[in-house]
Enzyme design. Structure first.
Site, PDB file in Angstrom:
ATOM      1  N   CYS A 254     -42.888   8.866 -23.706  1.00 54.84           N
ATOM      2  CA  CYS A 254     -42.382   9.248 -22.560  1.00 54.84           C
ATOM      3  C   CYS A 254     -42.299   8.193 -21.563  1.00 54.84           C
ATOM      4  O   CYS A 254     -42.979   7.562 -20.950  1.00 54.84           O
ATOM      5  CB  CYS A 254     -43.149  10.379 -21.922  1.00 54.84           C
ATOM      6  SG  CYS A 254     -43.323  11.878 -23.123  1.00 54.84           S
TER       7      CYS A 254
ATOM      8  N   ARG B 244     -39.361   4.092 -24.355  1.00 57.23           N
ATOM      9  CA  ARG B 244     -40.805   4.917 -24.530  1.00 57.23           C
ATOM     10  C   ARG B 244     -40.720   6.345 -25.157  1.00 57.23           C
ATOM     11  O   ARG B 244     -41.566   6.826 -25.631  1.00 57.23           O
ATOM     12  CB  ARG B 244     -41.193   5.112 -23.081  1.00 57.23           C
ATOM     13  CG  ARG B 244     -41.312   3.833 -22.501  1.00 57.23           C
ATOM     14  CD  ARG B 244     -41.781   3.916 -21.129  1.00 57.23           C
ATOM     15  NE  ARG B 244     -43.249   4.505 -21.195  1.00 57.23           N
ATOM     16  CZ  ARG B 244     -44.530   3.902 -21.163  1.00 57.23           C
ATOM     17  NH1 ARG B 244     -44.566   2.644 -21.378  1.00 57.23           N
ATOM     18  NH2 ARG B 244     -45.691   4.371 -21.216  1.00 57.23           N
TER      19      ARG B 244
ATOM     20  N   TRP C 204     -40.804  11.832 -25.656  1.00 54.03           N
ATOM     21  CA  TRP C 204     -41.269  11.480 -27.056  1.00 54.03           C
ATOM     22  C   TRP C 204     -42.161  12.920 -27.169  1.00 54.03           C
ATOM     23  O   TRP C 204     -43.096  13.107 -26.832  1.00 54.03           O
ATOM     24  CB  TRP C 204     -42.118  10.545 -27.318  1.00 54.03           C
ATOM     25  CG  TRP C 204     -42.284  10.412 -28.621  1.00 54.03           C
ATOM     26  CD1 TRP C 204     -41.478   9.722 -29.659  1.00 54.03           C
ATOM     27  CD2 TRP C 204     -43.626  10.720 -29.250  1.00 54.03           C
ATOM     28  NE1 TRP C 204     -42.090   9.792 -30.840  1.00 54.03           N
ATOM     29  CE2 TRP C 204     -43.380  10.292 -30.877  1.00 54.03           C
ATOM     30  CE3 TRP C 204     -44.756  11.207 -29.109  1.00 54.03           C
ATOM     31  CZ2 TRP C 204     -44.452  10.397 -31.706  1.00 54.03           C
ATOM     32  CZ3 TRP C 204     -45.656  11.318 -29.786  1.00 54.03           C
ATOM     33  CH2 TRP C 204     -45.539  10.932 -31.339  1.00 54.03           C
TER      34      TRP C 204
ATOM     35  N   ASN D 290     -46.398  12.586 -18.901  1.00 57.76           N
ATOM     36  CA  ASN D 290     -46.587  11.678 -20.072  1.00 57.76           C
ATOM     37  C   ASN D 290     -48.315  11.994 -20.505  1.00 57.76           C
ATOM     38  O   ASN D 290     -48.981  11.819 -19.721  1.00 57.76           O
ATOM     39  CB  ASN D 290     -46.138  10.359 -19.741  1.00 57.76           C
ATOM     40  CG  ASN D 290     -46.828   9.124 -20.931  1.00 57.76           C
ATOM     41  OD1 ASN D 290     -46.687   9.905 -22.009  1.00 57.76           O
ATOM     42  ND2 ASN D 290     -46.977   8.193 -20.662  1.00 57.76           N
ATOM     43  N   GLY D 291     -48.331  12.082 -21.870  1.00 60.33           N
ATOM     44  CA  GLY D 291     -49.544  12.489 -22.210  1.00 60.33           C
ATOM     45  C   GLY D 291     -49.732  13.783 -22.813  1.00 60.33           C
ATOM     46  O   GLY D 291     -48.898  14.424 -23.179  1.00 60.33           O
TER      47      GLY D 291
ATOM     48  N   GLU E 280     -47.082  -6.951 -42.398  1.00 65.69           N
ATOM     49  CA  GLU E 280     -46.234  -6.916 -41.259  1.00 65.69           C
ATOM     50  C   GLU E 280     -44.564  -6.695 -41.688  1.00 65.69           C
ATOM     51  O   GLU E 280     -43.813  -6.195 -40.982  1.00 65.69           O
ATOM     52  CB  GLU E 280     -46.431  -8.204 -40.391  1.00 65.69           C
ATOM     53  CG  GLU E 280     -45.714  -8.373 -39.184  1.00 65.69           C
ATOM     54  CD  GLU E 280     -45.407  -7.073 -38.066  1.00 65.69           C
ATOM     55  OE1 GLU E 280     -46.356  -6.218 -38.306  1.00 65.69           O
ATOM     56  OE2 GLU E 280     -44.609  -6.957 -37.333  1.00 65.69           O
TER      57      GLU E 280
ATOM     58  N   LYS F  90     -42.342  -3.501 -40.794  1.00 65.55           N
ATOM     59  CA  LYS F  90     -40.940  -3.626 -40.170  1.00 65.55           C
ATOM     60  C   LYS F  90     -40.147  -2.983 -40.983  1.00 65.55           C
ATOM     61  O   LYS F  90     -39.063  -2.333 -40.352  1.00 65.55           O
ATOM     62  CB  LYS F  90     -40.480  -5.162 -39.969  1.00 65.55           C
ATOM     63  CG  LYS F  90     -41.414  -6.084 -38.940  1.00 65.55           C
ATOM     64  CD  LYS F  90     -40.849  -5.731 -37.521  1.00 65.55           C
ATOM     65  CE  LYS F  90     -41.968  -4.630 -36.847  1.00 65.55           C
ATOM     66  NZ  LYS F  90     -43.175  -5.046 -36.307  1.00 65.55           N
TER      67      LYS F  90
ATOM     68  N   GLU G 244     -40.466   0.876 -40.801  1.00 66.98           N
ATOM     69  CA  GLU G 244     -39.942   1.314 -39.093  1.00 66.98           C
ATOM     70  C   GLU G 244     -38.340   1.381 -39.137  1.00 66.98           C
ATOM     71  O   GLU G 244     -37.673   2.262 -38.571  1.00 66.98           O
ATOM     72  CB  GLU G 244     -40.313   0.435 -38.262  1.00 66.98           C
ATOM     73  CG  GLU G 244     -41.752   0.625 -37.856  1.00 66.98           C
ATOM     74  CD  GLU G 244     -42.076  -0.535 -36.535  1.00 66.98           C
ATOM     75  OE1 GLU G 244     -42.197  -0.169 -35.484  1.00 66.98           O
ATOM     76  OE2 GLU G 244     -42.186  -1.677 -37.140  1.00 66.98           O
TER      77      GLU G 244
ATOM     78  N   HIS H  14     -54.600  -4.990 -60.053  1.00 67.61           N
ATOM     79  CA  HIS H  14     -55.477  -3.970 -59.939  1.00 67.61           C
ATOM     80  C   HIS H  14     -54.984  -2.346 -59.765  1.00 67.61           C
ATOM     81  O   HIS H  14     -55.536  -1.663 -59.524  1.00 67.61           O
ATOM     82  CB  HIS H  14     -56.781  -4.285 -58.891  1.00 67.61           C
ATOM     83  CG  HIS H  14     -57.255  -5.455 -59.135  1.00 67.61           C
ATOM     84  ND1 HIS H  14     -58.381  -5.430 -60.209  1.00 67.61           N
ATOM     85  CD2 HIS H  14     -57.254  -6.771 -58.885  1.00 67.61           C
ATOM     86  CE1 HIS H  14     -58.336  -6.846 -60.279  1.00 67.61           C
ATOM     87  NE2 HIS H  14     -57.980  -7.672 -59.395  1.00 67.61           N
TER      88      HIS H  14
HETATM   89  C1  F6R Z   1     -44.674  -1.841 -34.791  1.00 69.10           C
HETATM   90  C2  F6R Z   1     -45.129  -1.594 -33.293  1.00 69.10           C
HETATM   91  C3  F6R Z   1     -46.413  -0.904 -33.333  1.00 69.10           C
HETATM   92  C4  F6R Z   1     -47.302  -1.345 -32.289  1.00 69.10           C
HETATM   93  C5  F6R Z   1     -48.590  -0.702 -32.082  1.00 69.10           C
HETATM   94  C6  F6R Z   1     -49.460  -1.175 -31.127  1.00 69.10           C
HETATM   95  O1  F6R Z   1     -43.431  -2.572 -34.694  1.00 69.10           O
HETATM   96  O2  F6R Z   1     -44.505  -2.153 -32.503  1.00 69.10           O
HETATM   97  O3  F6R Z   1     -47.085  -0.712 -34.587  1.00 69.10           O
HETATM   98  O4  F6R Z   1     -47.594  -2.710 -32.669  1.00 69.10           O
HETATM   99  O5  F6R Z   1     -48.152   0.657 -31.851  1.00 69.10           O
HETATM  100  O6  F6R Z   1     -48.785  -1.222 -29.703  1.00 69.10           O
HETATM  101  P1  F6R Z   1     -49.486  -2.184 -28.809  1.00 69.10           P
HETATM  102  O7  F6R Z   1     -49.566  -3.465 -29.100  1.00 69.10           O
HETATM  103  O8  F6R Z   1     -48.709  -1.881 -27.499  1.00 69.10           O
HETATM  104  O9  F6R Z   1     -50.850  -1.681 -28.608  1.00 69.10           O
END
Ligand code: F6R
Length: 606
Positions: free
Chosen positions: A2, A27, A76, A102-103, A481, A485, A488, A504
């Site tokens: 949000c 956000r 969100w 937000n929250g 990682e 990516k 996502e 394994h």
């Molecule tokens: C993946 C991504 C998330 C953030 C995670 C932590 O591309 O962006 O996995 O890395 O939500 O976010 P921060 O670094 O803001 O605590």
């Protein structure tokens, strides 16, 4: 999660509010809404729509009235689906009080039934709506003082929140509050702003105020008053934002993600600047790094992967045991922590709720906390003993790229620093790593200059149902990682494995034509041959192998070359092609690159 913005001042409020929402849309993008004060005592003007901000913008047309104060929200969804009705702002039953949030309000069910019993009519399924009704009653009992009402209401709420409220009887006044969720003040000239982060108002002012936990802020165009919940006035910390509005714009790139991938030579150099020979004493002034018995790194998602790489470097260069923990799991298993534990939370946003809560747990058990963060004025650095800021600049694309490589740099710098404090890192090694670190920006540049063929190659795999990523040593977190990516952005099944772990179990996943990306250890590494054997194992079972490394692997179907570097630093280079693969795959599959489905940047709920 949000985005929240409020504006009061000389301009037509719609423009800065809408501009703020555009910059905060990363956000959350399930729905968006705006409320404006039009005339004293009259119903507020409000418009809200499900879907992206563009849906709301299309409905605005010429009909927006004159107004000099208002609030906007991009959502969100948590409580209640992404519908017009559940979109914020929410109104009281008179239509004169509007609230955005937000929250999560954890006690909203009890509040709602009490309020309904008192005759309040609810129209949405959200947790937020309880707060607007509560605030409406509280304001009446405080003779129309919105700030006093906000203080009373916050004391009754459980959970996390940033709240902003306006009332048409008090044009020009916006009252905000925060607990475990971000809110910053933008100080303008004859105008003031409230927002989830500074990007919302960076085009108007670079002067900001940081708000603490359980603080209430009351702004007009010419005043800013911050209090705690008891009403005691607090002087907030002021700071200047060090980047320009252009840093939060696409700058000619089709997507923020691509721009951020290409910014990495600069963000790595900026994070390194003046630090390779040792951390500035100002950075570590607040923390005693002697007598530490273990290091615990806590983080989520991409930042967690940076932490995994950090473990290799800290254990090797500082000779100290390191645990890397998923922040969301950490505190609930009640781990043993004491004053000899050094906790390193890593967070781009500095607001990730899981990381914040894990860090608070550790702190309350005596741990020393040395944060790695990209966002000045955010909660995690504020609650830490010391902070090493990464200088990646604003990261707008939801998928993290430049923040990750900057976090890796921070990990290397901390590993060397701890090694020096403990007297275990030799001058030779420290100098060697320092030189290697300094070469990374130009090496990343080289990769980016030669990345076009990789984009074409990626498109060949666009219809794959699954992609596997293999790595060893620091290449293993790099593989994790790469897989994250791809999930996502491409919405494709992807998994990262340690090369040695395949046999394994996971090798059963390999079928004829399964694309496998192998992050190869440098040719000079003792692990290169081992990894080459793992590649042969998957190839023998039908995998199509794309190898990323500093030398061609003859057994691979495709080779992506990266410059040679120190083995521990290789993730900074190897991840770049992985970012490009995920980016290109998202485009090839018609996905939204900067705002992938179901996600939001800055995860401020647990
Ligand atoms: C993946 C991504 C998330 C953030 C995670 C932590 O591309 O962006 O996995 O890395 O939500 O976010 P921060 O670094 O803001 O605590």
């Amino acid at each position: 999660m949000c985005g929240i913005v409020g504006y009061t001042g000389k301009a037509q409020a719609l423009s800065p509010v809408l501009e703020g929402l555009r910059r905060l849309e990363y956000r959350g993008y399930d729905s968006a809404g705006i409320a404006l004060v039009v005339a004293p005592g009259e119903a507020l003007w409000i418009e809200k729509r499900a879907g992206k901000l563009a849906n709301l913008e299309q409905t605005l047309g010429e009909s927006v009235p004159d107004s000099h104060s208002g609030i906007g929200h991009t959502r969100w969804a948590t409580h209640g689906g992404p519908t017009d009705t559940n979109a914020h702002p929410h109104l009281d039953n008179e239509g004169k009080l509007a609230l955005i949030h937000n929250g999560i309000i954890e006690n909203y069910v009890d509040l709602r039934s009490e309020l309904e019993a008192r005759g309040h009519i609810f129209t949405s399924e959200t947790d937020t709506e309880s707060v607007v009704h509560l605030l409406s009653d509280a304001r009446k009992s405080h003779h129309g003082d919105l700030a006093a009402a906000m203080r009373e209401v916050c004391a009754q709420l459980r959970g996390s929140f940033t709240l902003l409220a306006i009332h048409s009887d008090e044009p020009g006044r916006i009252v905000g509050a925060r607990r475990n969720s971000p809110l910053v003040v933008g100080v303008g000239n004859g105008e003031n702003f409230l927002a989830s982060d500074v990007s919302a108002f960076i085009a108007y002012t670079k002067h900001a105020l940081e708000l603490g936990q359980d603080e209430v802020v009351d702004i007009t165009s010419s005043s800013i008053v911050v209090t705690d919940l008891a009403g005691t006035v607090i002087t907030p910390r002021e700071y200047e934002i060090s980047w320009d509005a252009s840093a939060a714009e696409r700058g000619g790139f089709p997507h923020f993600m691509l721009k951020e991938i290409y910014e990495q030579p600069k963000s790595i150099a900026d994070t390194l600047i003046g630090r390779t020979a040792g951390l500035d004493p100002e950075i570590t002034a607040g923390i005693d790094l002697t007598g530490i018995s273990k290091v615990v790194i806590i983080a989520c998602g991409t930042a967690y992967h940076a932490g995994l790489v950090g473990k290799y470097a800290i254990e090797k260069w500082a000779n100290i045991a390191v645990e890397v923990e998923l922040a969301s799991e950490y505190r609930y298993r009640e781990p043993a922590v004491d004053s000899q534990t050094l906790v390193i939370p890593i967070s781009q946003s500095g607001e990730t709720m899981d990381t914040l809560m894990a860090m608070r747990y550790a702190r309350s058990h005596g741990a020393r906390v040395f944060a790695v963060c990209n966002t000045n004025g955010s909660t995690i650095p504020r609650e830490s003993d010391a902070v090493l800021y990464t200088h990646a600049g604003p990261e707008i694309a939801v998928a993290s790229t430049k923040a990750f490589t900057a976090q890796l740099i921070a990990m290397y710098l901390i590993a060397l620093h701890l090694g020096r404090v403990r007297g275990v890192v030799t001058k030779e090694l420290s100098d060697e790593i320092g030189l290697e670190l300094a070469e990374l920006p130009s090496k990343v540049e080289q990769i980016l200059e030669t990345v076009e063929p990789l984009r074409a190659l990626t498109r060949q795999f666009k219809d794959a149902t699954s992609m596997l990523f293999l790595g060893r040593h620091v290449g293993y977190p790099t593989a994790l990682e790469g897989a994250l990516k791809l999930k996502e952005l491409a919405y494709m099944h992807a998994e990262g494995f340690a090369g040695g772990e395949l046999k394994h179990g996971p090798i059963a996943l390999i079928d004829q034509g399964t694309p496998v990306i192998a992050v190869m250890p440098p040719a000079q590494s003792a692990l290169h041959e081992k990894m080459a054997s793992n590649v042969m194992e998957v190839k023998a079972r039908g995998a199509v192998v794309i190898a990323i490394g500093d030398a061609d692997l003859p057994s691979a179907a495709h080779n992506i070359r990266i410059p040679t570097s120190h083995e521990f630093l290789q993730p900074v280079l190897a991840v770049v092609p992985l970012q490009v693969i995920a980016y290109e795959m998202a485009i090839a599959r018609g996905n939204d690159v900067d705002q992938p489905r179901n996600l939001a940047k800055s995860v401020t709920v647990e």
